[in-house]
Write an enzyme that holds these catalytic residues in place. Structure first.
Site, PDB file in Angstrom:
ATOM      1  N   LYS A 172       0.854  -1.193   0.000  1.00 50.81           N
ATOM      2  CA  LYS A 172       0.000   0.000   0.000  1.00 50.81           C
ATOM      3  C   LYS A 172       0.893   1.248   0.000  1.00 50.81           C
ATOM      4  O   LYS A 172       1.414   1.657   1.036  1.00 50.81           O
ATOM      5  CB  LYS A 172      -0.906   0.038   1.235  1.00 50.81           C
ATOM      6  CG  LYS A 172      -2.089   0.963   1.033  1.00 50.81           C
ATOM      7  CD  LYS A 172      -2.488   1.756   2.246  1.00 50.81           C
ATOM      8  CE  LYS A 172      -1.628   2.928   2.514  1.00 50.81           C
ATOM      9  NZ  LYS A 172      -1.579   4.000   1.492  1.00 50.81           N
ATOM     10  N   GLY A 225       6.653   6.002   7.873  1.00 53.64           N
ATOM     11  CA  GLY A 225       5.791   7.170   7.758  1.00 53.64           C
ATOM     12  C   GLY A 225       5.846   7.980   9.034  1.00 53.64           C
ATOM     13  O   GLY A 225       6.837   7.956   9.772  1.00 53.64           O
ATOM     14  N   SER A 226       4.750   8.672   9.304  1.00 52.28           N
ATOM     15  CA  SER A 226       4.741   9.596  10.443  1.00 52.28           C
ATOM     16  C   SER A 226       4.542   8.843  11.761  1.00 52.28           C
ATOM     17  O   SER A 226       3.998   7.733  11.792  1.00 52.28           O
ATOM     18  CB  SER A 226       3.628  10.621  10.249  1.00 52.28           C
ATOM     19  OG  SER A 226       2.389   9.959  10.234  1.00 52.28           O
ATOM     20  N   ASN A 227       4.958   9.478  12.846  1.00 50.69           N
ATOM     21  CA  ASN A 227       4.850   8.848  14.165  1.00 50.69           C
ATOM     22  C   ASN A 227       3.412   8.557  14.542  1.00 50.69           C
ATOM     23  O   ASN A 227       3.106   7.472  15.061  1.00 50.69           O
ATOM     24  CB  ASN A 227       5.488   9.753  15.221  1.00 50.69           C
ATOM     25  CG  ASN A 227       6.995   9.714  15.131  1.00 50.69           C
ATOM     26  OD1 ASN A 227       7.543   9.924  14.047  1.00 50.69           O
ATOM     27  ND2 ASN A 227       7.662   9.426  16.230  1.00 50.69           N
ATOM     28  N   GLY A 230       2.053   5.584  12.492  1.00 48.69           N
ATOM     29  CA  GLY A 230       2.788   4.361  12.806  1.00 48.69           C
ATOM     30  C   GLY A 230       2.427   3.806  14.177  1.00 48.69           C
ATOM     31  O   GLY A 230       2.178   2.610  14.335  1.00 48.69           O
ATOM     32  N   GLU A 247       9.383   2.573  10.933  1.00 53.50           N
ATOM     33  CA  GLU A 247      10.428   3.582  10.785  1.00 53.50           C
ATOM     34  C   GLU A 247       9.731   4.924  10.643  1.00 53.50           C
ATOM     35  O   GLU A 247       8.909   5.111   9.742  1.00 53.50           O
ATOM     36  CB  GLU A 247      11.332   3.292   9.587  1.00 53.50           C
ATOM     37  CG  GLU A 247      12.290   2.130   9.831  1.00 53.50           C
ATOM     38  CD  GLU A 247      13.190   2.296  11.048  1.00 53.50           C
ATOM     39  OE1 GLU A 247      13.496   3.446  11.424  1.00 53.50           O
ATOM     40  OE2 GLU A 247      13.571   1.267  11.646  1.00 53.50           O
ATOM     41  N   CYS A 281      13.488  11.769   5.900  1.00 50.81           N
ATOM     42  CA  CYS A 281      13.436  11.472   7.335  1.00 50.81           C
ATOM     43  C   CYS A 281      14.789  11.718   7.985  1.00 50.81           C
ATOM     44  O   CYS A 281      14.875  12.005   9.169  1.00 50.81           O
ATOM     45  CB  CYS A 281      12.995  10.036   7.557  1.00 50.81           C
ATOM     46  SG  CYS A 281      14.018   8.852   6.679  1.00 50.81           S
ATOM     47  N   GLU A 379       9.275  17.798  13.774  1.00 51.66           N
ATOM     48  CA  GLU A 379       9.751  17.470  12.432  1.00 51.66           C
ATOM     49  C   GLU A 379       8.979  18.344  11.453  1.00 51.66           C
ATOM     50  O   GLU A 379       7.753  18.229  11.349  1.00 51.66           O
ATOM     51  CB  GLU A 379       9.492  15.985  12.118  1.00 51.66           C
ATOM     52  CG  GLU A 379       9.969  15.608  10.741  1.00 51.66           C
ATOM     53  CD  GLU A 379       9.650  14.162  10.377  1.00 51.66           C
ATOM     54  OE1 GLU A 379       8.487  13.750  10.530  1.00 51.66           O
ATOM     55  OE2 GLU A 379      10.567  13.455   9.931  1.00 51.66           O
TER      56      GLU A 379
END
Ligand code: NAD
Length: 481
Positions: A172, A225-227, A230, A247, A281, A379
Site C-alpha cells: 500500500k 511514515g509519520s509517528n 505508525g 520507521e 526522514c 519534524e
C-alpha cells in the site's frame, strides 16, 4: 491519460472512485488518474497473498532471487522513464528521481544475492544422536505501507527482502505517489513474479488502511511514515499478534564544532537540509554550532541556500524542487509564519510566488531560535534549517539528544577524539562524521532509536530479523540402535 489501478492476484483491477495524481511543480497538471480501491479490494489483496504463500515459500530461494534479479534489470533499463514519472508526481529533481530508481534496482539485486546466503545455523547437541539445527522461515503475508518521499527506494527495501525470504506481499503506497508504485510492480510482474505474490492496493488510507492492518490474514506489517500513524497501527496490529516494524520521523541534528572545516560542513549541512526540499526522514533540521564559528558558518550556509536553483525539478540545473503537496506546503508555511514564533530569518521563510502555483518554498535558515520552540522541536519536513549556538561539546551533545526522536545525526570536526565520543554519545540509529545526516547505503542496517523507530532494523542482512522467523529442529535417527 495514464490510468492506474490496483493489482490483485495477477490482474489489474479498475473500478471504484477515480482520483487524480498531480504534479506538485504544476498542480494543474494531472500525471495520472487513479482508481481507488475499496475495503473489499484490500481484503481480496490479502486473500490473494495468502493463497500464493505456500507455493512461493516452497520455491527454492535461489529461484526467488532470479526473479528479483530480472526485476532489477527491468528497473535499470527503465530508470530514465520511471525517474521522470517519479519526479512528475513527487517533485524531487530528475537526477534524484533517476538515481532513486537505480538505487531500487541495486536493492533488488542485493536481496537476490541474499537468497544464496546461508539460511540457518547448526548447533552442537548435548545428545550424540541428535542433529540440531535452526532455519529461518518466512513470516507469511506482509503488508508494506510506505510514505511518498522515497516512492521507489523505500518500497524496494521492504518488498525485496520480504519476497527474497519467501513472504508474499500486499503493498500500500502513499496516496501521492501511485504511478511510481505501479512502475515498481510492473517491473516485478514483467520479471515473472507469480500471481498473488505481490499485490498492490491503491486508494485512500482512510478507506482501506484499517482493512489491511486489522485483517487476520496479515502476519506482519512494515511501515514507514509519520509517528502518529505508525504508533496507531502498531497498537492495533500488535494487539492481535501481528509483527510490526516502524520507521518514523526525525529531528536530526548536525553538530558543527569550532575546529570543523567550515566549507565542508556548510556544503554537507545544506545538502541534508535543502535537497529534496528537506523532505527526508534523515534531513538535518537542527544545526548546533559552537559560538566562535557561528557567524562564518551561517554566512556560508546562507550563501548556498540562496544560490542553489529552486525550480522545475525536470530542468537540468535545478537543485531543489517543490514540496509534494498543497497540504505539506501549508504545514511548513504554518511553522514559518510570524517569524516562526521567534528567531531571525537569515534567508527564505517565504513561498516562491514567482514560480507560479507549484508548492515551492525558499530554502530557509533561521537563527536565534529558542530551543523550546516548535520550530526547533517538531519534524517540519521542509527546507528549513534552525541554527542553535552552544559553547561546548558537552552542551552540543545535551542539546542534540534533547528530542524524542533518534534517527540520524552528524558531527563536523577535525578532532578524532571528539568524533569518536560523538559516535558513542549521540542517541541516533545512524551517525555521520564529516558527512551529511541524510543518505544511506542499502547494505548496512538502517533505522532509528527512541521515538523514530520500533527498534528493528531495515536493509542489509539486518532485514532478515523482521522478514523471517526461526524454526529449530532436533533430529534423531529413526531407530534406537
Ligand atoms: P504518513 O504517516 O502520513 O503516511 C505513511 C503511509 O501510511 C502512507 O502510505 C499512508 O497512506 C499510510 N496510512 C496513513 N494512515 C493509515 C492508516 N490508518 N492505515 C494504514 N495506512 C495508513 O507519512 P507520510 O507523510 O507519507 O511520510 C512522511 C513521514 O515519513 C515523515 O514523518 C518522515 O520522517 C517519515 N519517514 C521516515 C523514514 C524512516 O525510514 N524513518 C523514511 C521516510 C519517511
Amino acid at each position: 491519460m495514464t490510468v492506474l489501478s490496483s493489482y490483485i492476484a495477477g490482474d489489474w483491477r479498475p473500478g471504484g472512485n477515480v482520483g487524480t495524481d498531480l504534479n506538485p511543480a504544476r498542480p494543474r497538471e494531472v500525471v495520472a488518474e487513479v482508481h481507488q480501491a475499496d475495503p473489499q479490494t484490500a481484503s481480496d489483496a490479502v486473500e490473494a497473498a495468502r493463497d500464493a504463500f505456500p507455493a512461493w515459500r516452497a520455491l527454492p530461494a535461489p529461484a526467488r532471487g532470479d526473479i528479483l534479479r530480472k526485476a532489477a534489470d527491468q528497473l535499470e533499463q527503465r530508470a530514465d522513464t520511471i525517474g521522470t514519472d517519479l519526479t512528475r508526481e513527487e517533485g524531487k529533481t530528475l537526477a534524484e528521481g533517476i538515481g532513486e530508481t537505480r538505487r531500487a534496482a541495486a536493492i533488488l539485486r542485493y536481496y537476490a544475492g541474499q537468497t544464496l546466503e546461508p539460511d540457518g545455523e547448526t548447533f552442537p547437541s548435548a545428545s550424540p544422536r541428535t542433529f540440531l539445527y535452526a532455519r529461518r522461515e518466512p513470516v507469511g503475508v506482509v503488508v508494506v505501507i510506505s510514505p511518498w518521499n522515497f516512492p521507489i527506494a523505500i518500497p524496494a527495501w521492504k518488498i525485496a527482502p520480504a519476497l527474497a525470504y519467501g513472504n508474499t506481499v500486499v503493498f500500500k503506497p502513499a496516496e501521492l505517489v501511485p504511478l511510481t508504485a505501479v512502475r515498481l510492480v510492473e517491473a516485478l510482474q514483467d520479471a515473472g513474479l507469480p500471481a498473488g505474490v505481490l499485490n498492490l492496493v491503491l486508494g485512500r488510507s482512510a478507506v482501506i488502511g484499517g482493512m489491511l492492518t486489522n485483517h487476520p490474514g496479515v502476519d506482519a506489517i512494515t511501515f514507514t511514515g509519520s509517528n502518529a500513524t505508525g504508533r496507531a497501527i502498531q497498537l492495533e496490529a500488535t494487539t492481535r499478534g501481528a509483527k510490526v516494524q516502524l520507521e518514523l520521523g526525525g529531528k536530526n541534528p548536525a553538530v558543527v564544532l569550532a575546529d570543523a572545516d567550515l566549507s565542508l560542513a556548510a556544503e554537507q549541512v545544506a545538502r541534508a537540509a535543502f535537497l529534496s526540499a528537506g523532505q527526508k526522514c534523515t534531513a538535518t533540521s537542527r544545526v548546533i554550532v559552537e559560538t566562535p564559528i557561528l557567524q562564518s558558518f551561517s554566512d556560508r550556509l546562507v550563501s548556498l541556500a540562496t544560490s542553489w536553483r529552486l525550480g522545475d525539478p525536470l530542468a537540468a540545473d535545478t537543485r531543489i524542487g517543490p514540496l509534494v503537496s498543497e497540504e505539506r506546503l501549508q504545514t511548513v508555511m504554518g511553522y514559518l509564519k510570524d517569524g516562526g514564533g521567534g528567531g531571525r530569518f537569515l534567508c527564505g521563510g517565504t513561498r516562491a510566488e514567482e514560480l507560479g502555483e507549484g508548492y515551492f518554498i525558499r530554502p530557509t535558515v533561521v537563527s536565534e531560535v529558542d530551543p523550546n520552540l516548535r520550530l526547533a522541536r517538531d519534524e517540519i519536513f521542509g527546507p528549513v534549517a534552525v541554527l542553535l549556538p552552544v559553547s561546548s561539546y558537552e552542551d552540543a551533545i545535551a542539546l542534540a539528544n534533547d528530542t524524542p526522536f533518534g534517527l540520524s545525526a552528524s558531527v563536523f570536526t577535525r578532532d578524532l577524539g571528539k568524533a569518536m565520543r560523538f559516535a558513542q554519545d549521540i542517541q541516533a540509529g545512524v551517525v555521520k562524521i564529516n558527512q551529511e545526516s541524510a543518505g544511506i547505503e542499502f547494505q548496512a542496517p538502517f533505522g532509528g532509536t527512541k521515538g523514530s523507530s520500533s527498534g528493528q532494523r531495515e536493509q542489509g542482512k539486518a532485514a532478515r530479523e523482521f522478514f523471517t522467523q526461526w524454526k529449530t529442529v532436533y533430529m534423531d535417527p529413526p531407530v534406537s540402535a
